[in-house]
Design a protein around this motif. Sequence first.
Motif, PDB file in Angstrom:
ATOM      1  N   LYS A  12      39.889  37.694  48.196  1.00 37.94           N
ATOM      2  CA  LYS A  12      40.640  36.438  48.234  1.00 37.94           C
ATOM      3  C   LYS A  12      41.945  36.575  49.028  1.00 37.94           C
ATOM      4  CE  LYS A  12      38.499  34.569  44.096  1.00 37.94           C
ATOM      5  NZ  LYS A  12      37.391  33.870  44.771  1.00 37.94           N
ATOM      6  N   ASP A 221      31.189  33.152  41.790  1.00 36.14           N
ATOM      7  CA  ASP A 221      31.939  34.372  41.474  1.00 36.14           C
ATOM      8  C   ASP A 221      32.373  34.441  40.015  1.00 36.14           C
ATOM      9  OD1 ASP A 221      31.792  35.241  44.126  1.00 36.14           O
ATOM     10  OD2 ASP A 221      33.578  34.128  44.689  1.00 36.14           O
ATOM     11  N   SER A 225      36.960  32.904  37.687  1.00 32.60           N
ATOM     12  CA  SER A 225      37.385  33.001  39.073  1.00 32.60           C
ATOM     13  C   SER A 225      37.408  31.624  39.736  1.00 32.60           C
ATOM     14  CB  SER A 225      36.434  33.954  39.813  1.00 32.60           C
ATOM     15  OG  SER A 225      36.696  33.945  41.175  1.00 32.60           O
ATOM     16  N   GLU A 226      36.402  30.815  39.474  1.00 30.49           N
ATOM     17  CA  GLU A 226      36.326  29.478  40.075  1.00 30.49           C
ATOM     18  C   GLU A 226      37.400  28.558  39.488  1.00 30.49           C
ATOM     19  OE1 GLU A 226      34.604  29.510  42.601  1.00 30.49           O
ATOM     20  OE2 GLU A 226      32.929  30.889  42.258  1.00 30.49           O
ATOM     21  N   GLU A 229      40.385  29.171  41.308  1.00 35.35           N
ATOM     22  CA  GLU A 229      40.380  28.499  42.613  1.00 35.35           C
ATOM     23  C   GLU A 229      40.816  27.044  42.486  1.00 35.35           C
ATOM     24  OE1 GLU A 229      38.692  29.610  45.864  1.00 35.35           O
ATOM     25  OE2 GLU A 229      39.558  31.416  44.983  1.00 35.35           O
ATOM     26  N   TYR A 268      32.641  35.977  33.802  1.00 33.24           N
ATOM     27  CA  TYR A 268      33.166  36.782  34.910  1.00 33.24           C
ATOM     28  C   TYR A 268      32.103  37.223  35.901  1.00 33.24           C
ATOM     29  CZ  TYR A 268      37.313  36.982  31.975  1.00 33.24           C
ATOM     30  OH  TYR A 268      38.402  36.649  31.223  1.00 33.24           O
ATOM     31  N   VAL A 319      42.696  36.118  35.847  1.00 35.58           N
ATOM     32  CA  VAL A 319      41.687  35.608  36.783  1.00 35.58           C
ATOM     33  C   VAL A 319      41.065  36.768  37.560  1.00 35.58           C
ATOM     34  CG1 VAL A 319      41.237  34.168  38.798  1.00 35.58           C
ATOM     35  CG2 VAL A 319      42.796  33.371  37.036  1.00 35.58           C
ATOM     36  N   ARG A 320      39.835  37.058  37.211  1.00 32.22           N
ATOM     37  CA  ARG A 320      39.057  38.033  37.978  1.00 32.22           C
ATOM     38  C   ARG A 320      37.620  37.541  37.967  1.00 32.22           C
ATOM     39  NH1 ARG A 320      36.199  41.158  34.236  1.00 32.22           N
ATOM     40  NH2 ARG A 320      37.012  40.908  32.126  1.00 32.22           N
ATOM     41  N   GLY A 321      36.806  38.102  38.798  1.00 39.20           N
ATOM     42  CA  GLY A 321      35.423  37.672  38.825  1.00 39.20           C
ATOM     43  C   GLY A 321      34.679  38.663  39.651  1.00 39.20           C
ATOM     44  N   GLU A 323      34.297  39.999  42.722  1.00 37.75           N
ATOM     45  CA  GLU A 323      35.004  39.890  43.978  1.00 37.75           C
ATOM     46  C   GLU A 323      34.592  41.024  44.905  1.00 37.75           C
ATOM     47  OE1 GLU A 323      39.599  39.581  45.555  1.00 37.75           O
ATOM     48  OE2 GLU A 323      39.082  38.739  43.623  1.00 37.75           O
TER      49      GLU A 323
END
Lengths: 327, 327
Positions: A12, A221, A225-226, A229, A268, A319-321, A323
Amino acid sequence: MPPDRISSLGEKKLISRIISRSASFFKPSELLGLGDDAALLDMGEEYLALTSDLLIESRHFPPTMSYQDMGWKTVTVNMSDLAAMGAALEGFILSMALPDLELESFDSLISGVLEACSYYGAPLIGGDTNEGDEIIMGGTAIGRVRKEFVMMKSGARPGDLIAVTGPLGLGAAGTELLLSGTDTAGFEAAVEKSLKPIARVEEASRMAKSGLVSSATDITDGLISELGELRDASGVGMRIHEVKLPVPPQVSEAASLLGVDPLELALYYGEDFELVFTAPPDAMDELSRIMEVHIIGEVIESPSIEMVDKHGDTYKLHVRGYEHLRP
Amino acid sequence: MPPDRISSLGEKKLISRIISRSASFFKPSELLGLGDDAALLDMGEEYLALTSDLLIESRHFPPTMSYQDMGWKTVTVNMSDLAAMGAALEGFILSMALPDLELESFDSLISGVLEACSYYGAPLIGGDTNEGDEIIMGGTAIGRVRKEFVMMKSGARPGDLIAVTGPLGLGAAGTELLLSGTDTAGFEAAVEKSLKPIARVEEASRMAKSGLVSSATDITDGLISELGELRDASGVGMRIHEVKLPVPPQVSEAASLLGVDPLELALYYGEDFELVFTAPPDAMDELSRIMEVHIIGEVIESPSIEMVDKHGDTYKLHVRGYEHLRP
């Protein structure tokens, strides 16, 4: 000191880096969709929406996935991005690098692509074929959307409700079961979702044409995470409630078999290809009459992602996903 | 008997195979540009033209190529395909897989992409970033062309003249010199063409707007291979004359240094990014007043590719070029 590597930033931040460099070359009006699910080109009354995704055999296709399903998935991930913008699908371009496959495997791969193109109503209109050490499938999907119907990540307002179009964690459960080599009997829905995901094109089209949605994206993702966004693009915060999350029993069962937290799979992991979106309460009510809607929370002012757990306690989520380009 | 592999067919036959399978899924009107340089979508008075090319570090970038030049070339190969259809360039989408590069290398790569996008007047409008074992650059270029101006591979008629927009073999000479590790002093033009090719966008635009061209394509797989494409699409034959070929002295000198036939570099190698096109004699005359035109032969009825050598002898050429997926 060793030089900085791109893994120290993650995907990101790299994308933000590209966007900020672009700004010195081009006008803001030329960079409409940068950072959203699809790029937008101004065509007068409409936007042309375009998206491009690269899938690499060793990284994006679960083990045991057939060539046919690899073709299908390549089309689906791209159609999902376009649908999330509210675009009607117009065509697909396939750019591949292939090792020296058996002709029969090649035919299956292409047949998966064509079957999916036909399912989504977007013909294969062009492409490119190269040699490669493993299968690399590059897809570009093209669509059109009337300007007043376009769904961006940026319109969420405090007080809006947050919803998803279907169950969370199924694709993750299926993929993890396949990766672990566990017997998948009883987990057919999860495995199906992992091997043959379907983009929510019909729902996206209804949402777009209703004009009721304030922001939307597809879950590739992971939900958190979304949500991050949507938060970043809209300048708001998001609160979700554990008890409202549509996590099917198969996900909890798979999680216990795999020894992981079911919320890890549901929040996640991604690969669900459901849509997450926001709309004011009245609008959400109207939407739930024309499509499957699972309300999971509400948009808040403070710029955090919060979870209300089953005991009623609220805590902030990091916030993680899933990635890419992370160590 | 071992199963057939895709290397037994080669790239062009694989593409034909995809096209014929597509025909059972979609209407001919939906498959307009399949097999041409770019896909076409019918937008009323205009076509939207789209093309997608995948470049892989170990296969498409000459040794010693800088990250900046890799970025530039990724954009150029796509813009060249679009230009060959007569399209005005509107935007570029970048889809990459990258190993864990130093951040400085990443910045150079992106700066090459942005510099080229800016040069060709087409902003970077979107993209996708993934992890990969080597650099894979997927580009998609988007353009628009009025229907009456579109240049296809299919319009060549017997009696038309065949021409190219510039010298042949320079890019090949540069790449082969770099690959062989030979000292490149005195071969600056060849090396420049190999490392930083420029798509003939301005010439293509003039050709398209003149309405004088009967067929056109860009030379990415070698002149003879591209003539084969024009022949197959137009249902005609092509005759070229050795003495008329614009092969610069640097190409002959490089060939003698490398111990290869200069015609091998000029006719079968590609990477020149010049345009080859056909037009009736009067039209060609008019075109030569507005741009660089090297007439190299004429369109004939019999469906062969013929060469008249410097002694005046005519012989048939086997259509081959730089083709991917060949053993």
